[in-house]
Design a protein around this motif. Structure first.
Motif, PDB file in Angstrom:
ATOM      1  N   ILE A  31      31.259  37.865  79.268  1.00  0.00           N
ATOM      2  CA  ILE A  31      32.462  38.566  78.808  1.00  0.00           C
ATOM      3  C   ILE A  31      32.547  39.906  79.532  1.00  0.00           C
ATOM      4  O   ILE A  31      31.729  40.796  79.333  1.00  0.00           O
ATOM      5  CB  ILE A  31      32.450  38.754  77.287  1.00  0.00           C
ATOM      6  CG1 ILE A  31      32.373  37.385  76.607  1.00  0.00           C
ATOM      7  CG2 ILE A  31      33.692  39.526  76.831  1.00  0.00           C
ATOM      8  CD1 ILE A  31      32.042  37.430  75.145  1.00  0.00           C
ATOM      9  N   VAL A  32      33.558  40.018  80.380  1.00  0.00           N
ATOM     10  CA  VAL A  32      33.766  41.221  81.172  1.00  0.00           C
ATOM     11  C   VAL A  32      34.458  42.287  80.313  1.00  0.00           C
ATOM     12  O   VAL A  32      34.134  43.465  80.402  1.00  0.00           O
ATOM     13  CB  VAL A  32      34.620  40.907  82.422  1.00  0.00           C
ATOM     14  CG1 VAL A  32      34.966  42.156  83.197  1.00  0.00           C
ATOM     15  CG2 VAL A  32      33.894  39.892  83.308  1.00  0.00           C
ATOM     16  N   GLN A  33      35.399  41.839  79.493  1.00  0.00           N
ATOM     17  CA  GLN A  33      36.159  42.772  78.661  1.00  0.00           C
ATOM     18  C   GLN A  33      36.791  42.013  77.500  1.00  0.00           C
ATOM     19  O   GLN A  33      37.199  40.878  77.646  1.00  0.00           O
ATOM     20  CB  GLN A  33      37.264  43.447  79.488  1.00  0.00           C
ATOM     21  CG  GLN A  33      38.028  44.514  78.777  1.00  0.00           C
ATOM     22  CD  GLN A  33      39.146  45.090  79.644  1.00  0.00           C
ATOM     23  OE1 GLN A  33      40.323  44.905  79.345  1.00  0.00           O
ATOM     24  NE2 GLN A  33      38.778  45.768  80.730  1.00  0.00           N
ATOM     25  N   CYS A  34      36.869  42.693  76.362  1.00  0.00           N
ATOM     26  CA  CYS A  34      37.687  42.245  75.235  1.00  0.00           C
ATOM     27  C   CYS A  34      38.882  43.172  75.217  1.00  0.00           C
ATOM     28  O   CYS A  34      38.710  44.392  75.107  1.00  0.00           O
ATOM     29  CB  CYS A  34      36.927  42.370  73.913  1.00  0.00           C
ATOM     30  SG  CYS A  34      35.449  41.347  73.818  1.00  0.00           S
ATOM     31  N   ASN A  35      40.079  42.628  75.355  1.00  0.00           N
ATOM     32  CA  ASN A  35      41.232  43.509  75.396  1.00  0.00           C
ATOM     33  C   ASN A  35      42.275  43.095  74.377  1.00  0.00           C
ATOM     34  O   ASN A  35      42.460  41.924  74.084  1.00  0.00           O
ATOM     35  CB  ASN A  35      41.670  43.707  76.836  1.00  0.00           C
ATOM     36  CG  ASN A  35      42.890  43.038  77.351  1.00  0.00           C
ATOM     37  OD1 ASN A  35      43.650  42.407  76.651  1.00  0.00           O
ATOM     38  ND2 ASN A  35      43.086  43.196  78.639  1.00  0.00           N
ATOM     39  N   PHE A  36      42.879  44.116  73.778  1.00  0.00           N
ATOM     40  CA  PHE A  36      43.790  43.945  72.643  1.00  0.00           C
ATOM     41  C   PHE A  36      45.024  44.817  72.836  1.00  0.00           C
ATOM     42  O   PHE A  36      44.931  45.904  73.412  1.00  0.00           O
ATOM     43  CB  PHE A  36      43.101  44.366  71.331  1.00  0.00           C
ATOM     44  CG  PHE A  36      41.820  43.631  71.056  1.00  0.00           C
ATOM     45  CD1 PHE A  36      41.836  42.441  70.339  1.00  0.00           C
ATOM     46  CD2 PHE A  36      40.608  44.125  71.514  1.00  0.00           C
ATOM     47  CE1 PHE A  36      40.647  41.754  70.097  1.00  0.00           C
ATOM     48  CE2 PHE A  36      39.417  43.443  71.269  1.00  0.00           C
ATOM     49  CZ  PHE A  36      39.440  42.254  70.558  1.00  0.00           C
ATOM     50  N   LEU A  37      46.144  44.341  72.312  1.00  0.00           N
ATOM     51  CA  LEU A  37      47.345  45.182  72.295  1.00  0.00           C
ATOM     52  C   LEU A  37      47.163  46.328  71.310  1.00  0.00           C
ATOM     53  O   LEU A  37      47.496  47.468  71.598  1.00  0.00           O
ATOM     54  CB  LEU A  37      48.575  44.375  71.853  1.00  0.00           C
ATOM     55  CG  LEU A  37      49.092  43.275  72.746  1.00  0.00           C
ATOM     56  CD1 LEU A  37      50.274  42.583  72.086  1.00  0.00           C
ATOM     57  CD2 LEU A  37      49.485  43.830  74.082  1.00  0.00           C
ATOM     58  N   ILE A  38      46.622  46.000  70.129  1.00  0.00           N
ATOM     59  CA  ILE A  38      46.567  46.947  69.019  1.00  0.00           C
ATOM     60  C   ILE A  38      45.161  46.954  68.419  1.00  0.00           C
ATOM     61  O   ILE A  38      44.567  45.895  68.229  1.00  0.00           O
ATOM     62  CB  ILE A  38      47.577  46.541  67.925  1.00  0.00           C
ATOM     63  CG1 ILE A  38      49.006  46.596  68.468  1.00  0.00           C
ATOM     64  CG2 ILE A  38      47.430  47.398  66.670  1.00  0.00           C
ATOM     65  CD1 ILE A  38      50.035  45.912  67.572  1.00  0.00           C
ATOM     66  N   GLU A  39      44.688  48.145  68.086  1.00  0.00           N
ATOM     67  CA  GLU A  39      43.455  48.284  67.304  1.00  0.00           C
ATOM     68  C   GLU A  39      43.793  49.005  66.008  1.00  0.00           C
ATOM     69  O   GLU A  39      44.411  50.079  66.028  1.00  0.00           O
ATOM     70  CB  GLU A  39      42.408  49.095  68.066  1.00  0.00           C
ATOM     71  CG  GLU A  39      41.137  49.298  67.272  1.00  0.00           C
ATOM     72  CD  GLU A  39      40.122  50.202  67.949  1.00  0.00           C
ATOM     73  OE1 GLU A  39      39.117  50.523  67.293  1.00  0.00           O
ATOM     74  OE2 GLU A  39      40.327  50.590  69.116  1.00  0.00           O
ATOM     75  N   LEU A  40      43.410  48.419  64.896  1.00  0.00           N
ATOM     76  CA  LEU A  40      43.547  49.052  63.588  1.00  0.00           C
ATOM     77  C   LEU A  40      42.226  49.768  63.312  1.00  0.00           C
ATOM     78  O   LEU A  40      41.298  49.202  62.740  1.00  0.00           O
ATOM     79  CB  LEU A  40      43.875  48.015  62.514  1.00  0.00           C
ATOM     80  CG  LEU A  40      45.137  47.185  62.781  1.00  0.00           C
ATOM     81  CD1 LEU A  40      45.328  46.141  61.693  1.00  0.00           C
ATOM     82  CD2 LEU A  40      46.367  48.067  62.916  1.00  0.00           C
ATOM     83  N   LYS A  41      42.134  51.012  63.760  1.00  0.00           N
ATOM     84  CA  LYS A  41      40.861  51.751  63.762  1.00  0.00           C
ATOM     85  C   LYS A  41      40.227  51.859  62.385  1.00  0.00           C
ATOM     86  O   LYS A  41      39.007  51.816  62.253  1.00  0.00           O
ATOM     87  CB  LYS A  41      41.071  53.140  64.358  1.00  0.00           C
ATOM     88  CG  LYS A  41      41.371  53.104  65.852  1.00  0.00           C
ATOM     89  CD  LYS A  41      41.510  54.483  66.406  1.00  0.00           C
ATOM     90  CE  LYS A  41      40.150  55.122  66.358  1.00  0.00           C
ATOM     91  NZ  LYS A  41      39.928  56.204  67.286  1.00  0.00           N
ATOM     92  N   PHE A  42      41.041  51.981  61.351  1.00  0.00           N
ATOM     93  CA  PHE A  42      40.526  52.190  59.992  1.00  0.00           C
ATOM     94  C   PHE A  42      39.748  50.984  59.470  1.00  0.00           C
ATOM     95  O   PHE A  42      39.003  51.102  58.507  1.00  0.00           O
ATOM     96  CB  PHE A  42      41.649  52.560  59.026  1.00  0.00           C
ATOM     97  CG  PHE A  42      42.709  51.517  58.877  1.00  0.00           C
ATOM     98  CD1 PHE A  42      42.657  50.592  57.841  1.00  0.00           C
ATOM     99  CD2 PHE A  42      43.768  51.454  59.771  1.00  0.00           C
ATOM    100  CE1 PHE A  42      43.634  49.622  57.703  1.00  0.00           C
ATOM    101  CE2 PHE A  42      44.757  50.483  59.635  1.00  0.00           C
ATOM    102  CZ  PHE A  42      44.684  49.565  58.594  1.00  0.00           C
ATOM    103  N   LEU A  43      39.874  49.826  60.125  1.00  0.00           N
ATOM    104  CA  LEU A  43      39.135  48.633  59.704  1.00  0.00           C
ATOM    105  C   LEU A  43      37.795  48.486  60.442  1.00  0.00           C
ATOM    106  O   LEU A  43      37.021  47.577  60.143  1.00  0.00           O
ATOM    107  CB  LEU A  43      39.989  47.380  59.890  1.00  0.00           C
ATOM    108  CG  LEU A  43      41.206  47.300  58.961  1.00  0.00           C
ATOM    109  CD1 LEU A  43      42.079  46.093  59.316  1.00  0.00           C
ATOM    110  CD2 LEU A  43      40.783  47.245  57.506  1.00  0.00           C
ATOM    111  N   ASN A  44      37.542  49.354  61.418  1.00  0.00           N
ATOM    112  CA  ASN A  44      36.256  49.402  62.131  1.00  0.00           C
ATOM    113  C   ASN A  44      35.831  48.091  62.786  1.00  0.00           C
ATOM    114  O   ASN A  44      34.645  47.815  62.901  1.00  0.00           O
ATOM    115  CB  ASN A  44      35.135  49.882  61.197  1.00  0.00           C
ATOM    116  CG  ASN A  44      35.322  51.325  60.789  1.00  0.00           C
ATOM    117  OD1 ASN A  44      35.646  52.167  61.622  1.00  0.00           O
ATOM    118  ND2 ASN A  44      35.152  51.606  59.520  1.00  0.00           N
TER     119      ASN A  44
END
Length: 171
Positions: free
Chosen positions: A142-155
């Motif tokens: 796995i070179v990278q996990c990429n996401f449009l959105i991160e909900l930071k408060f859910l850790n």
């Protein structure tokens, strides 16, 4: 990012009370915003060599397939149980109330494949971690996990602490 963020609609109490769902369908419906989003996702990848893009059902398929085309890579879907037609491997993950599972074709990744994992939202990290385990069990790197959105408060990023994670928008 404001040009992209204005196309993310928040739906209160979906799919259940207390959830503020981030709806990407307005982004998908706008060709300029979608193109800009794809460009920004590609920038996050940089010059990395990618053999396979793995998208998590279902909203990870939208940009996942486009990323695969841009990267001249194969696309691999990860789905819920019983949705893939060929022999699969499975990985369970925890839900708020119980367990679920993700599946991938057993021949989807070859040993040594350089993989980009893509999904629309990183929330609690359970599905992404299960997807990583599937990829790694077949010998993928796995070179990278990429996401449009991160909900930071859910850790959720804590469940991916051994991975290189990039997100476009953070809430």
């Amino acid at each position: 990012m404001q040009k992209i963020e204005k196309f993310i609609r928040e739906i209160e109490d979906f799919p259940k009370n207390g959830i503020h769902f981030k709806d990407i369908t307005p982004l998908l419906a706008n060709p300029e915003a979608s193109k800009l989003c794809l460009e920004k996702l590609m920038e996050m990848i940089g010059s990395e060599k990618i053999d396979k893009v793995v998208g998590i059902e279902a909203r990870g398929f939208f940009f996942g397939t486009l990323l695969a085309q841009q990267l001249d890579a194969g696309f691999v879907p990860i789905r819920k149980p019983g949705k893939l037609p060929y022999k699969t491997i499975a990985e369970p993950y925890e839900l708020e109330y119980g367990l679920d599972s993700l599946e991938m074709h057993e021949d989807a990744i070859e040993k040594g494949d350089r993989v980009l994992l893509h999904d629309d939202v990183l929330a609690t990290g359970g599905t992404a971690r299960a997807a990583c385990k599937l990829i790694e069990s077949l010998g993928g790197e796995i070179v990278q996990c990429n996401f449009l959105i991160e909900l930071k408060f859910l850790n959720g990023i804590q469940k991916l602490k051994n991975q290189h994670v990039k997100t476009l928008l953070k809430y």
